[in-house]
Design a protein around this motif. Structure first.
Motif, PDB file in Angstrom:
ATOM      1  N   SER A  20      -4.925   7.282  -7.704  1.00  0.00           N
ATOM      2  CA  SER A  20      -4.952   7.270  -6.246  1.00  0.00           C
ATOM      3  C   SER A  20      -5.137   8.687  -5.727  1.00  0.00           C
ATOM      4  N   THR A  68       0.833  -1.204   0.000  1.00  0.00           N
ATOM      5  CA  THR A  68       0.000   0.000   0.000  1.00  0.00           C
ATOM      6  C   THR A  68       0.866   1.252   0.000  1.00  0.00           C
ATOM      7  N   LYS A  69       1.910   1.250   0.818  1.00  0.00           N
ATOM      8  CA  LYS A  69       2.817   2.395   0.872  1.00  0.00           C
ATOM      9  C   LYS A  69       3.570   2.554  -0.438  1.00  0.00           C
ATOM     10  N   SER A  91       5.532   5.947  -7.622  1.00  0.00           N
ATOM     11  CA  SER A  91       4.911   4.713  -8.099  1.00  0.00           C
ATOM     12  C   SER A  91       4.366   4.887  -9.518  1.00  0.00           C
ATOM     13  N   ARG A 109      -2.260  13.926   0.862  1.00  0.00           N
ATOM     14  CA  ARG A 109      -1.032  14.225   1.596  1.00  0.00           C
ATOM     15  C   ARG A 109      -0.611  15.680   1.370  1.00  0.00           C
ATOM     16  N   SER A 160       1.293   3.873  -3.128  1.00  0.00           N
ATOM     17  CA  SER A 160       0.825   5.223  -2.801  1.00  0.00           C
ATOM     18  C   SER A 160       1.933   6.266  -2.831  1.00  0.00           C
ATOM     19  N   SER A 161       3.153   5.862  -3.095  1.00  0.00           N
ATOM     20  CA  SER A 161       4.259   6.824  -3.097  1.00  0.00           C
ATOM     21  C   SER A 161       4.214   7.693  -4.342  1.00  0.00           C
ATOM     22  N   VAL A 204      -4.234   9.367  -2.584  1.00  0.00           N
ATOM     23  CA  VAL A 204      -3.366   9.426  -1.412  1.00  0.00           C
ATOM     24  C   VAL A 204      -2.446  10.632  -1.460  1.00  0.00           C
ATOM     25  N   TYR A 205      -1.778  10.834  -2.605  1.00  0.00           N
ATOM     26  CA  TYR A 205      -0.770  11.893  -2.647  1.00  0.00           C
ATOM     27  C   TYR A 205      -1.409  13.279  -2.627  1.00  0.00           C
TER      28      TYR A 205
END
Length: 300
Positions: free
Chosen positions: A258, A48-49, A56, A264, A52-53, A260-261
């Motif tokens: 995603s 997952t990490k 990626s 963030r 999500s980077s 996520v970023y």
């Protein structure tokens, strides 16, 4: 939370042995099962990490699924007591990602990544995969094409190098083992030629087929290497006019979908607008965030 509880094992045992409490106590078997469950769940967190980077790319999706499946199918003492949970996970992975493994976009993305190429596809499936790759690249480059390949059926199953199975313990051992595996005669050329009959690909542009074979035969980029940087370096000699088409790479070596970023980034913006900088102009805040994310890419 479970990992935090396990890390406090000694403190909890000391406390429960000295302080009378109505709380339920845990025996040795409970702690063993808890540790096994953490070992089973840890690869999911790691993947997952990774996905999500900010570095990626979608070419890592199929390798991630295959590596995770190989990890879960590998018999290991670190999963003692959670065999039923592991079986359910394996079954759900097969059901959830069955269509992902058939996705032609992800298949081509994996191939275009010089770290992976065909390593995460079984030998018996690579001729079918090759036709899908050649067909997609031909259409993208507007090359003449007289055949439309059928959909490939790629099952999610272990393809780990048997020579290293006894020493493999972590997810990344499987990931690296598959990505760096080569045929038994150690010839990199055999990765693409051993199982293909070149007469089966006469419907495709011969220059594209030759380019495909050349790309497969060269040494793969190290697993921790930069695939986009590698392709940038290849632009100087124009060795891959079809496979290395800039627009093709931009499309298939893109970031996975995603939120996520972006989330963030919102959190980081909240840290910029602290109490003593509440009147900071939005343009200045954007510049600060830009410098924060790019100071390692372009050091002074």
């Amino acid at each position: 939370m479970l990992e935090r509880l396990f890390n406090l094992k000694n403190a909890i045992l000391i406390f429960t042995s000295k302080v009378p409490s109505s709380l339920p106590s845990s025996n040795a078997n409970d702690w063993t099962v808890m540790e096994s469950l953490l070992n089973l769940l840890r690869p999911f967190e790691e993947l997952t990490k990774r996905i999500s980077s900010n570095k990626s790319i979608i070419s890592e999706v199929i390798p991630a699924i295959m590596s995770l499946n190989s990890f879960l199918n590998h018999p290991s003492s670190i999963h003692f007591g959670v065999g039923t949970t592991k079986d359910v996970m394996i079954s759900r992975i097969h059901k959830r990602f069955e269509n992902v493994m058939k996705n032609k976009n992800l298949i081509l993305a994996t191939f275009l990544d010089p770290r992976f190429k065909l390593s995460f596809f079984k030998l018996e499936k690579r001729p079918e995969v090759k036709k899908i790759i050649l067909s997609t690249i031909s259409n993208f480059n507007n090359l003449d094409l007289t055949v439309v390949p059928d959909d490939v059926t790629i099952d999610i199953s272990s393809i780990t190098n048997n020579n290293n199975q006894t020493s493999v313990k972590s997810l990344w051992d499987f990931y690296n083992d598959i990505a760096t595996s080569t045929p038994s005669n150690n010839s990199t050329v055999m990765i693409c030629n051993n199982f293909t009959d070149l007469n089966n690909y006469t419907d495709f542009n011969k220059d594209l087929v030759a380019e495909y074979e050349t790309y497969c035969s060269i040494e793969s980029v190290p697993i921790n290497g930069d695939p986009l940087g590698w392709w940038s370096s290849q632009k100087r000699n124009d060795k891959y006019p079809y496979i290395g088409n800039k627009l093709l790479l931009q499309k298939y070596l893109s970031a996975p979908a995603s939120s996520v970023y972006s989330e963030r980034s919102f959190s980081e913006a909240g840290l910029v607008y602290e109490a003593k900088r509440s009147q900071l102009h939005p343009e200045k805040a954007e510049q600060i965030l830009f410098l924060h994310h790019n100071n390692q890419t372009h050091p002074t």
